[in-house]
Design an enzyme around this catalytic site. Structure first.
Site, PDB file in Angstrom:
ATOM      1  N   TRP A 131       3.091  -1.539  -5.377  1.00 23.06           N
ATOM      2  CA  TRP A 131       4.473  -1.436  -6.310  1.00 23.06           C
ATOM      3  C   TRP A 131       5.972  -2.226  -7.441  1.00 23.06           C
ATOM      4  O   TRP A 131       6.004  -1.083  -7.641  1.00 23.06           O
ATOM      5  CB  TRP A 131       5.177  -0.073  -5.532  1.00 23.06           C
ATOM      6  CG  TRP A 131       6.033  -0.655  -4.262  1.00 23.06           C
ATOM      7  CD1 TRP A 131       5.026  -0.845  -2.775  1.00 23.06           C
ATOM      8  CD2 TRP A 131       6.269  -1.218  -4.241  1.00 23.06           C
ATOM      9  NE1 TRP A 131       5.969  -2.005  -2.862  1.00 23.06           N
ATOM     10  CE2 TRP A 131       7.009  -1.672  -2.934  1.00 23.06           C
ATOM     11  CE3 TRP A 131       7.980  -2.101  -5.158  1.00 23.06           C
ATOM     12  CZ2 TRP A 131       8.511  -2.891  -2.924  1.00 23.06           C
ATOM     13  CZ3 TRP A 131       9.165  -2.724  -4.970  1.00 23.06           C
ATOM     14  CH2 TRP A 131       8.934  -2.907  -3.999  1.00 23.06           C
ATOM     15  N   ASN A 132       5.646  -3.260  -7.007  1.00 27.21           N
ATOM     16  CA  ASN A 132       6.831  -3.849  -7.290  1.00 27.21           C
ATOM     17  C   ASN A 132       6.974  -3.794  -8.858  1.00 27.21           C
ATOM     18  O   ASN A 132       7.390  -3.841 -10.031  1.00 27.21           O
ATOM     19  CB  ASN A 132       6.647  -4.770  -6.661  1.00 27.21           C
ATOM     20  CG  ASN A 132       6.169  -5.763  -7.068  1.00 27.21           C
ATOM     21  OD1 ASN A 132       5.346  -5.195  -7.097  1.00 27.21           O
ATOM     22  ND2 ASN A 132       6.404  -7.164  -6.725  1.00 27.21           N
ATOM     23  N   LYS A 155      -6.885   1.072  -4.912  1.00 32.44           N
ATOM     24  CA  LYS A 155      -6.447   2.460  -4.113  1.00 32.44           C
ATOM     25  C   LYS A 155      -4.802   1.408  -4.056  1.00 32.44           C
ATOM     26  O   LYS A 155      -4.232   0.335  -4.109  1.00 32.44           O
ATOM     27  CB  LYS A 155      -6.390   1.880  -2.812  1.00 32.44           C
ATOM     28  CG  LYS A 155      -5.092   2.202  -1.203  1.00 32.44           C
ATOM     29  CD  LYS A 155      -4.439   1.332  -0.443  1.00 32.44           C
ATOM     30  CE  LYS A 155      -3.844   2.062   0.483  1.00 32.44           C
ATOM     31  NZ  LYS A 155      -2.448   2.201  -1.008  1.00 32.44           N
ATOM     32  N   HIS A 156      -4.003   2.380  -4.532  1.00 36.04           N
ATOM     33  CA  HIS A 156      -1.974   1.879  -5.307  1.00 36.04           C
ATOM     34  C   HIS A 156      -1.637   2.181  -4.173  1.00 36.04           C
ATOM     35  O   HIS A 156      -2.187   2.388  -2.577  1.00 36.04           O
ATOM     36  CB  HIS A 156      -2.118   2.570  -6.706  1.00 36.04           C
ATOM     37  CG  HIS A 156      -1.383   1.630  -7.691  1.00 36.04           C
ATOM     38  ND1 HIS A 156      -0.606   0.675  -6.471  1.00 36.04           N
ATOM     39  CD2 HIS A 156      -0.792   1.196  -8.627  1.00 36.04           C
ATOM     40  CE1 HIS A 156      -0.287  -0.102  -8.091  1.00 36.04           C
ATOM     41  NE2 HIS A 156      -0.428   0.911  -9.043  1.00 36.04           N
ATOM     42  N   ALA A 157      -0.786   2.172  -4.152  1.00 36.07           N
ATOM     43  CA  ALA A 157       0.835   1.637  -3.105  1.00 36.07           C
ATOM     44  C   ALA A 157       0.659   2.849  -3.068  1.00 36.07           C
ATOM     45  O   ALA A 157       1.029   3.856  -3.439  1.00 36.07           O
ATOM     46  CB  ALA A 157       1.557   0.690  -3.391  1.00 36.07           C
ATOM     47  N   SER A 208       1.969  -7.861   0.734  1.00 39.66           N
ATOM     48  CA  SER A 208       3.167  -8.276   1.775  1.00 39.66           C
ATOM     49  C   SER A 208       1.869  -9.453   2.670  1.00 39.66           C
ATOM     50  O   SER A 208       0.697  -9.270   3.276  1.00 39.66           O
ATOM     51  CB  SER A 208       3.719  -7.512   2.865  1.00 39.66           C
ATOM     52  OG  SER A 208       2.857  -6.362   3.786  1.00 39.66           O
ATOM     53  N   GLU A 229      -2.807 -12.624  -2.806  1.00 36.61           N
ATOM     54  CA  GLU A 229      -1.474 -12.572  -3.405  1.00 36.61           C
ATOM     55  C   GLU A 229      -0.671 -12.013  -3.200  1.00 36.61           C
ATOM     56  O   GLU A 229      -0.060 -10.761  -3.017  1.00 36.61           O
ATOM     57  CB  GLU A 229      -1.459 -12.158  -4.993  1.00 36.61           C
ATOM     58  CG  GLU A 229      -0.660 -13.047  -5.917  1.00 36.61           C
ATOM     59  CD  GLU A 229       0.910 -12.477  -6.301  1.00 36.61           C
ATOM     60  OE1 GLU A 229       1.086 -13.457  -4.907  1.00 36.61           O
ATOM     61  OE2 GLU A 229       0.994 -11.637  -6.191  1.00 36.61           O
ATOM     62  N   CYS A 263       7.437 -11.038  -6.580  1.00 39.26           N
ATOM     63  CA  CYS A 263       7.077 -12.048  -5.363  1.00 39.26           C
ATOM     64  C   CYS A 263       7.272 -13.521  -6.082  1.00 39.26           C
ATOM     65  O   CYS A 263       7.839 -14.692  -5.069  1.00 39.26           O
ATOM     66  CB  CYS A 263       6.021 -11.630  -5.240  1.00 39.26           C
ATOM     67  SG  CYS A 263       5.026 -12.151  -6.442  1.00 39.26           S
TER      68      CYS A 263
HETATM   69  P1  NDP Z   1       2.783  -3.763   1.524  1.00 39.87           P
HETATM   70  O1  NDP Z   1       2.184  -5.208   1.487  1.00 39.87           O
HETATM   71  O2  NDP Z   1       2.273  -2.721   2.418  1.00 39.87           O
HETATM   72  O3  NDP Z   1       2.221  -2.736   0.380  1.00 39.87           O
HETATM   73  C1  NDP Z   1       1.106  -3.065  -0.730  1.00 39.87           C
HETATM   74  C2  NDP Z   1      -0.187  -2.712  -0.923  1.00 39.87           C
HETATM   75  O4  NDP Z   1      -0.734  -2.694   0.418  1.00 39.87           O
HETATM   76  C3  NDP Z   1      -0.295  -1.176  -0.633  1.00 39.87           C
HETATM   77  O5  NDP Z   1      -0.566  -0.575  -1.722  1.00 39.87           O
HETATM   78  C4  NDP Z   1      -0.212  -0.406   0.667  1.00 39.87           C
HETATM   79  O6  NDP Z   1      -0.277   0.366   0.818  1.00 39.87           O
HETATM   80  C5  NDP Z   1      -1.097  -1.560   1.351  1.00 39.87           C
HETATM   81  N1  NDP Z   1      -1.981  -1.734   2.005  1.00 39.87           N
HETATM   82  C6  NDP Z   1      -0.271  -1.800   3.157  1.00 39.87           C
HETATM   83  N2  NDP Z   1      -1.070  -2.651   4.588  1.00 39.87           N
HETATM   84  C7  NDP Z   1      -2.498  -2.171   3.959  1.00 39.87           C
HETATM   85  C8  NDP Z   1      -3.385  -2.148   5.081  1.00 39.87           C
HETATM   86  N3  NDP Z   1      -3.329  -2.352   6.892  1.00 39.87           N
HETATM   87  N4  NDP Z   1      -4.812  -2.088   4.617  1.00 39.87           N
HETATM   88  C9  NDP Z   1      -4.541  -1.270   3.590  1.00 39.87           C
HETATM   89  N5  NDP Z   1      -3.508  -1.710   2.192  1.00 39.87           N
HETATM   90  C10 NDP Z   1      -2.888  -1.724   3.035  1.00 39.87           C
HETATM   91  O7  NDP Z   1       4.185  -3.933   1.196  1.00 39.87           O
HETATM   92  P2  NDP Z   1       5.205  -2.720   1.398  1.00 39.87           P
HETATM   93  O8  NDP Z   1       4.679  -1.402   0.288  1.00 39.87           O
HETATM   94  O9  NDP Z   1       5.164  -2.270   2.555  1.00 39.87           O
HETATM   95  O10 NDP Z   1       6.781  -3.854   1.048  1.00 39.87           O
HETATM   96  C11 NDP Z   1       6.800  -4.607   1.742  1.00 39.87           C
HETATM   97  C12 NDP Z   1       7.224  -6.056   2.191  1.00 39.87           C
HETATM   98  O11 NDP Z   1       5.231  -6.553   1.239  1.00 39.87           O
HETATM   99  C13 NDP Z   1       8.110  -6.276   0.931  1.00 39.87           C
HETATM  100  O12 NDP Z   1       9.445  -6.422   1.091  1.00 39.87           O
HETATM  101  C14 NDP Z   1       7.901  -7.133   0.337  1.00 39.87           C
HETATM  102  O13 NDP Z   1       7.855  -8.722   0.719  1.00 39.87           O
HETATM  103  C15 NDP Z   1       5.876  -7.391   0.412  1.00 39.87           C
HETATM  104  N6  NDP Z   1       5.990  -7.315  -0.873  1.00 39.87           N
HETATM  105  C16 NDP Z   1       5.407  -8.336  -1.867  1.00 39.87           C
HETATM  106  C17 NDP Z   1       4.782  -7.441  -3.061  1.00 39.87           C
HETATM  107  C18 NDP Z   1       4.415  -9.018  -4.015  1.00 39.87           C
HETATM  108  O14 NDP Z   1       4.310  -8.776  -5.103  1.00 39.87           O
HETATM  109  N7  NDP Z   1       3.560 -10.073  -3.667  1.00 39.87           N
HETATM  110  C19 NDP Z   1       4.580  -6.516  -3.855  1.00 39.87           C
HETATM  111  C20 NDP Z   1       5.253  -5.542  -2.545  1.00 39.87           C
HETATM  112  C21 NDP Z   1       5.342  -5.983  -1.984  1.00 39.87           C
HETATM  113  P3  NDP Z   1       0.146   1.978   1.170  1.00 39.87           P
HETATM  114  O15 NDP Z   1       1.734   1.524   0.107  1.00 39.87           O
HETATM  115  O16 NDP Z   1      -0.457   3.258   1.601  1.00 39.87           O
HETATM  116  O17 NDP Z   1       0.820   1.559   2.740  1.00 39.87           O
END
Ligand code: NDP
Length: 455
Positions: A131-132, A155-157, A208, A229, A263
C-alpha cells in the site's frame, strides 16, 4: 470473511466495502489470463509499446482522480500522490521506448555458426503488492512485464482496493486486451491457492519479510520463479566533511516523506563524532517543521500513517527502544485526536538490542547512531539483517564512493537520497530480498533467458 471495510487513515471513517472474490470469479480471471497470453506474447513489440504509452497518457489525464483515491485509502499527501502518478506515466513511456533494445537477442561468439540469447515471455506473473506506493509499486513490475510479453494478475494490499481498480481501469481505457491484466480482490489464503495454480508461472512481491517468507516459501515448493522486494533499514552515513545544510535537508526528506513508509527511506542516521552534535541539532530543528494533518491540504507536510495498527506497532518499537536507553529528541507520542498519525520523531543514542537499531521502523521515526570515525560508520551501516539501500554524505566524492562500495546493499548513493529510478536496477541483498526490478535487469527477471546454438 467475504467482505471487509477500508478506513480513511486521516478521518478514521469507513472508506469502502470490499467484496472478496469467490472461487468462480478467480477461476474466470485465471482462465482469461491463460487464454490471453499466447496472443499477447506474439503481438509485435511496437503494438505493445503503443498500448503502454496510452496507459501512461491515461494516468496523466486522470491524475487528480487517482490521487484522491490514494489519499483516501492510505493517507498519502496530495502532492506526493501526484508525483507518484507522474513517475508511473514516465515509466510507461520509458519501457515503451527501451524495451526493444533490452529484449534484443544478444549474439555470443562461440565455435558455433551462430549462438545467441533470446528473452522470451514466460506467461502469467502473479503480483502481490503493498500500500505504501500503491500505484508505483504496481507499474514498476507491470510496465516491463507487459513489454516482455507476459500477462499479470494483481493482488493488491487489502487497504488499497480502489487503487487496484483504478490501475485496471487505466489499462482498460488504454485498450489492453481482456485477460492481459486483471485484479484479484482476495485474501492471503486465496493468494496462496492462486500461486499454486499451474497457469501462474511466477510471483513478484513487494512487502514485509513475513509476507516474503510465506510467498517465497510457497513459490519454492512449486518451483516457481520469484522476485522479493522486502523491507530495509537503510543507513544514512554522515562523514565529518559533509555539507551540513544539504545533508540535513536530504535527511528530513528521505525519512519523513510518505510518512516514513518507504522501503528505501533512510532509517539509521550514522553520524561521526566531530559533526554529530551540529547535525543532530539542525536535523531536529528541520524535522520539527513538518506539519501533520489533512493530506489534501497544501500546508500539510507530514502524512498520517496508512493504518492505525501500523502506527501502534511503530509506537511499540519507539517505546521499547526508549526503554533500552534511546533518547527522544523530537515527537515520540501518537498525535492525539487523529486516526493513524504519528509525529516526526527522532531518537538519539540508539544502539544494538533496541528495535530502532535491529528492526525496520516503517514510519516517521529517525534513529541516530553516533560513531567515532569512517571505519566504524561502515561497520555499523552493515550491522543489519537488511540490505536494500544506503547513502553516504561527504564533501569528497571519491571518499564517498569508496565508502559506498563497502556498503552491503543493492543501491549505494553518494550525496543523494536513495531513490528508485526506472533507468537503474532496484532490489536488495540479505533479508531485503532478491531479484531486481527496473532498468534492463528488471525486464529480464521474468523472461526465459534462452540460449540458441546453431552448430
Ligand atoms: P505486508 O507485507 O503484510 O503486505 C504487503 C502485501 O503482501 C499485501 O498485499 C498483503 O496483503 C500481502 N501479504 C501479506 N502476507 C501475505 C501472505 N502470507 N500471502 C499472500 N500475500 C500476503 O505488509 P503490512 O501491510 O502488514 O505492513 C507491515 C510491514 O511490512 C511494514 O511495517 C513494513 O515493515 C513492511 N512493508 C514493506 C514494504 C516495502 O516497500 N518493502 C511495503 C509495505 C510494508 P494483505 O494486505 O491482504 O494482508
Amino acid at each position: 470473511m467475504s467482505s471487509y471495510e477500508t478506513i480513511n487513515p486521516h478521518t478514521g471513517q469507513s472508506e469502502h466495502t470490499v467484496q472478496l472474490m469467490d472461487a468462480a470469479a478467480i477461476e474466470q480471471r485465471l482462465a482469461a489470463a491463460s487464454k490471453a497470453f499466447p496472443t499477447w506474447a506474439a503481438r509485435p513489440l511496437d503494438e505493445r509499446a503503443a498500448l503502454l504509452r496510452k496507459a501512461g497518457e491515461a494516468l496523466t489525464r486522470r491524475r487528480e482522480d487517482i490521487q484522491r483515491v490514494m489519499t483516501a485509502e492510505m493517507g498519502k499527501l496530495r502532492v506526493e500522490a501526484l508525483a507518484e502518478i507522474d513517475k508511473c506515466a514516465q515509466a510507461c513511456a520509458y519501457y515503451a521506448d527501451h524495451a526493444a533494445e533490452y529484449l534484443q537477442p544478444k549474439e555470443i561468439r562461440t565455435e558455433a555458426q551462430r549462438s545467441y540469447v533470446r528473452y522470451e515471455p514466460i506467461g502469467c506473473v502473479f503480483a502481490v503488492m503493498p500500500w505504501n506506493f500503491p500505484i508505483w509499486q504496481v507499474f514498476r513490475f507491470l510496465a516491463p512485464g507487459l513489454m516482455a510479453g507476459n500477462v499479470a494478475l494483481l493482488k493488491h494490499a487489502s487497504n488499497v482496493p480502489r487503487c487496484a481498480d483504478a490501475i485496471k481501469s487505466v489499462l482498460d481505457e488504454a485498450g489492453f486486451p481482456a485477460g492481459v491484466f486483471d485484479v484479484l480482490h482476495i485474501d492471503n489464503d486465496q493468494a496462496a491457492e492462486v500461486l499454486r495454480d499451474p497457469r501462474v508461472v511466477a510471483v513478484t512481491l513487494t512487502g514485509s519479510e513475513r509476507a516474503g517468507r510465506s510467498i517465497a516459501g510457497n513459490a519454492g515448493e512449486q518451483l516457481k520463479k520469484s522476485v522479493m522486494e522486502l523491507g530495509g533499514s537503510d543507513a544514512f552515513v554522515v562523514l565529518d566533511d559533509a555539507d551540513l545544510d544539504k545533508t540535513v535537508a536530504a535527511a528530513v526528506k528521505s525519512r519523513f516523506d510518505n510518512a516514513g513508509q518507504t522501503c528505501i527511506a533512510a532509517k539509521r542516521f550514522i553520524v561521526v563524532a566531530p559533526i554529530a552534535d551540529a547535525f543532530v541539532e539542525k536535523f531536529v530543528a528541520a524535522a520539527g517543521k513538518r506539519v501533520a494533518g489533512d493530506p489534501q491540504r497544501e500546508d500539510v507536510t507530514l502524512a498520517p500513517m496508512a493504518r492505525a495498527d501500523l502506527r501502534d506497532e511503530l509506537h511499540k518499537q519507539v517505546k521499547a527502544s526508549v526503554g533500552k536507553g534511546a533518547k527522544v529528541l523530537l515527537g515520540g507520542e501518537p498525535v492525539a485526536g487523529t486516526n493513524a498519525a504519528y509525529p516526526a520523531t527522532i531518537l538519539d543514542a540508539v544502539g544494538p538490542g533496541m528495535p530502532a537499531y535491529d528492526e525496520e521502523l516503517f514510519g516517521p521515526v529517525a534513529a541516530i547512531l553516533r560513531v567515532s570515525d569512517e571505519a566504524e560508520a561502515v561497520r555499523v551501516a552493515n550491522d543489519t539483517t537488511y540490505g536494500l539501500g544506503g547513502s553516504v554524505w561527504t564533501g569528497d566524492a571519491a571518499r564517498g564512493e569508496r565508502v559506498a562500495q563497502q556498503l552491503e546493499c543493492g543501491a549505494a548513493f553518494v550525496n543523494a537520497i536513495v531513490k528508485s529510478d526506472v533507468r537503474l536496477p532496484f532490489g536488495g541483498t540479505k533479508r531485503s530480498g532478491f531479484g531486481r526490478e527496473l532498468a534492463e535487469h528488471g525486464i529480464h527477471e521474468f523472461t526465459n533467458v534462452k540460449t540458441v546454438y546453431v552448430a
